[in-house]
Scaffold this motif. Structure first.
Motif, mmCIF file in Angstrom:
data_model
loop_
_atom_site.group_PDB
_atom_site.id
_atom_site.type_symbol
_atom_site.label_atom_id
_atom_site.label_comp_id
_atom_site.label_asym_id
_atom_site.label_seq_id
_atom_site.Cartn_x
_atom_site.Cartn_y
_atom_site.Cartn_z
ATOM 1 N N PRO A 53 5.631 -12.778 -8.016
ATOM 2 C CA PRO A 53 4.362 -13.055 -7.319
ATOM 3 C C PRO A 53 3.397 -11.877 -7.447
ATOM 4 C CG PRO A 53 6.251 -13.642 -5.939
ATOM 5 C CD PRO A 53 6.791 -12.891 -7.118
ATOM 6 N N ILE A 54 2.226 -12.139 -7.980
ATOM 7 C CA ILE A 54 1.260 -11.072 -8.223
ATOM 8 C C ILE A 54 0.839 -10.393 -6.921
ATOM 9 C CG2 ILE A 54 -1.012 -10.519 -9.155
ATOM 10 C CD1 ILE A 54 1.067 -11.212 -11.250
ATOM 11 N N THR A 55 0.664 -11.199 -5.880
ATOM 12 C CA THR A 55 0.233 -10.612 -4.597
ATOM 13 C C THR A 55 1.286 -9.643 -4.059
ATOM 14 O OG1 THR A 55 1.153 -12.570 -3.472
ATOM 15 C CG2 THR A 55 -1.210 -12.577 -3.980
ATOM 16 N N ASP A 56 2.561 -10.009 -4.192
ATOM 17 C CA ASP A 56 3.635 -9.109 -3.733
ATOM 18 C C ASP A 56 3.678 -7.839 -4.571
ATOM 19 O OD1 ASP A 56 4.226 -11.050 -1.918
ATOM 20 O OD2 ASP A 56 6.030 -11.785 -2.948
ATOM 21 N N LEU A 57 3.473 -7.996 -5.878
ATOM 22 C CA LEU A 57 3.480 -6.830 -6.769
ATOM 23 C C LEU A 57 2.341 -5.876 -6.417
ATOM 24 C CD1 LEU A 57 4.574 -5.375 -9.273
ATOM 25 C CD2 LEU A 57 3.060 -6.806 -10.672
ATOM 26 N N VAL A 58 1.139 -6.422 -6.225
ATOM 27 C CA VAL A 58 -0.020 -5.598 -5.878
ATOM 28 C C VAL A 58 0.179 -4.928 -4.525
ATOM 29 C CG1 VAL A 58 -2.488 -5.639 -5.343
ATOM 30 C CG2 VAL A 58 -1.608 -6.952 -7.286
ATOM 31 N N ASP A 59 0.759 -5.682 -3.587
ATOM 32 C CA ASP A 59 0.999 -5.142 -2.255
ATOM 33 C C ASP A 59 1.996 -3.987 -2.301
ATOM 34 O OD1 ASP A 59 0.685 -5.308 0.682
ATOM 35 O OD2 ASP A 59 2.811 -5.879 0.626
ATOM 36 N N SER A 60 3.057 -4.129 -3.108
ATOM 37 C CA SER A 60 4.060 -3.067 -3.234
ATOM 38 C C SER A 60 3.462 -1.820 -3.873
ATOM 39 C CB SER A 60 5.248 -3.560 -4.064
ATOM 40 O OG SER A 60 5.897 -4.645 -3.430
ATOM 41 N N LEU A 61 2.641 -2.023 -4.908
ATOM 42 C CA LEU A 61 2.004 -0.880 -5.561
ATOM 43 C C LEU A 61 1.029 -0.173 -4.615
ATOM 44 C CD1 LEU A 61 1.306 -2.382 -9.113
ATOM 45 C CD2 LEU A 61 3.047 -0.699 -8.495
ATOM 46 N N ALA A 62 0.360 -0.962 -3.783
ATOM 47 C CA ALA A 62 -0.597 -0.367 -2.842
ATOM 48 C C ALA A 62 0.106 0.470 -1.774
ATOM 49 C CB ALA A 62 -1.427 -1.470 -2.193
ATOM 50 N N LYS A 63 1.336 0.089 -1.414
ATOM 51 C CA LYS A 63 2.082 0.800 -0.384
ATOM 52 C C LYS A 63 2.889 1.977 -0.934
ATOM 53 C CE LYS A 63 2.609 -3.223 2.649
ATOM 54 N NZ LYS A 63 3.571 -4.167 3.293
ATOM 55 N N ALA A 64 2.900 2.139 -2.260
ATOM 56 C CA ALA A 64 3.686 3.216 -2.875
ATOM 57 C C ALA A 64 3.177 4.582 -2.428
ATOM 58 C CB ALA A 64 3.626 3.107 -4.393
ATOM 59 N N GLU A 65 4.115 5.506 -2.199
ATOM 60 C CA GLU A 65 3.756 6.870 -1.820
ATOM 61 C C GLU A 65 3.514 7.663 -3.105
ATOM 62 O OE1 GLU A 65 6.726 8.426 0.769
ATOM 63 O OE2 GLU A 65 6.554 6.771 2.201
ATOM 64 N N LEU A 66 2.257 7.978 -3.337
ATOM 65 C CA LEU A 66 1.851 8.534 -4.624
ATOM 66 C C LEU A 66 2.449 9.912 -4.897
ATOM 67 C CD1 LEU A 66 -1.909 7.454 -4.762
ATOM 68 C CD2 LEU A 66 0.085 6.345 -5.779
ATOM 69 N N TYR A 67 2.701 10.701 -3.851
ATOM 70 C CA TYR A 67 3.229 12.045 -4.111
ATOM 71 C C TYR A 67 4.649 11.990 -4.662
ATOM 72 C CZ TYR A 67 4.762 11.175 0.735
ATOM 73 O OH TYR A 67 5.272 10.621 1.872
ATOM 74 N N TRP A 68 5.417 10.920 -4.296
ATOM 75 C CA TRP A 68 6.746 10.760 -4.891
ATOM 76 C C TRP A 68 6.639 10.345 -6.352
ATOM 77 C CZ3 TRP A 68 10.722 12.985 -2.967
ATOM 78 C CH2 TRP A 68 10.867 13.139 -1.591
ATOM 79 N N LEU A 69 5.654 9.518 -6.664
ATOM 80 C CA LEU A 69 5.429 9.138 -8.061
ATOM 81 C C LEU A 69 4.965 10.346 -8.876
ATOM 82 C CD1 LEU A 69 3.668 5.652 -7.713
ATOM 83 C CD2 LEU A 69 6.034 6.127 -8.376
#
Length: 285
Positions: A53-69
């Motif tokens: 589901p694109i909405t779930d994928l976008v939502d997960s990416l939006a909630k990602a903690e960027l400093y860990w990435l």
């Protein structure tokens, strides 16, 4: 006199045109391969995520903690160094760290663009050309590197199997792979222990085979025999295992940071299981 000059100018013009056409063809062929690789990558990426589901994928990416990435990205860059070093140790005494590092990164680039692990072939060709090492020797080094990676993944899976419950379908495949690795490892240890006797027997056998095939087999065996002799040295084996250990510890740190960016407080078992499964998909095309 004028005719001679005109003839010379005509020949020169023809050579220049042929050179220009040859360069143009090479450029077009290179561009065609790049675009073909990009198209194939897009197609396979679409097939991989078409049911997500694109909405779930976008939502997960939006909630990602960027400093860990960001931390994962830094570790990824540093992890390239021990990977190149361990390959260089396998290639000893030939090769340089610069050639190994550059060739390895070319391989990663091709693997990200083309399917079926084409990057492995690319890095073999680049390393052979830049370092002057024979393709056979470089090719065997890559096979040996992958064998050692599979052994490490098997050890990680054995560690996981003793601590978590795994579905039967996945478990049967893991057991089969573990037995295959154990058999290969036993055969390799026997080769290291008894390589003089094996060498004599193989050379005697090759004398009964036509030269067309025996010469190629002998060339491959001579290159492999050099590494078998090296593994009889405890110092060399420990040094090689050290760089493999550093490489895998950085890989585990990379995946832990990536996992942590999306999942709060991941356990080390989850991270090891994820890296083991992903490593198998990378190691076995």
């Amino acid at each position: 006199m004028f005719e001679t000059n005109e003839s010379f100018e005509s020949e020169t013009s023809t050579e220049v045109n042929e050179t220009h056409l040859s360069s143009t063809r090479k450029l077009l062929d290179g561009n065609l391969r790049i675009w073909l690789g990009i198209i194939l990558s897009v197609v396979f990426l679409f097939l991989a995520v078409r049911k997500v589901p694109i909405t779930d994928l976008v939502d997960s990416l939006a909630k990602a903690e960027l400093y860990w990435l960001a931390a994962a990205l830094v570790i990824q860059v540093f992890a390239l160094l021990p990977r190149a070093k361990r390959w260089l140790v396998i290639l000893e005494p030939q090769g340089s760290f610069r050639d190994a590092f550059a060739s390895q990164n070319v391989g990663y680039l091709f693997n990200n663009i083309f399917p079926l692990r084409i990057g492995e072939i690319a890095r073999i060709l680049v390393m052979s050309k830049t370092s002057g090492i024979s393709i056979v020797r470089v090719g065997i080094s890559v096979v040996l590197e992958r064998m050692l990676d599979v052994i490490i993944v098997t050890i990680l899976l054995l560690f996981i199997l003793s601590r978590i419950i795994i579905p039967d379908d996945f478990l049967s495949g893991v057991r089969l792979m573990i037995w295959a690795v154990v058999i290969v490892l036993i055969l390799f240890i026997l080769c290291v222990r008894f390589y003089p006797r094996i060498d004599r027997s193989l050379r005697s056998l090759l004398e009964t085979i036509p030269d067309t095939f025996s010469s190629r087999i002998l060339e491959f065996w001579i290159q492999a025999l050099e590494w078998i002799k090296l593994f009889s040295s405890i110092q060399y084996t420990l040094r090689l295992l050290f760089w493999f250990l550093i490489s895998w510890l950085l890989s585990i740190g990379l995946y832990w940071c990536t996992f942590r960016a999306f999942v709060p407080n991941p356990t080390y078992l989850e991270v090891i299981l994820m890296i083991s499964v992903l490593a198998l998909s990378f190691l076995i095309p």
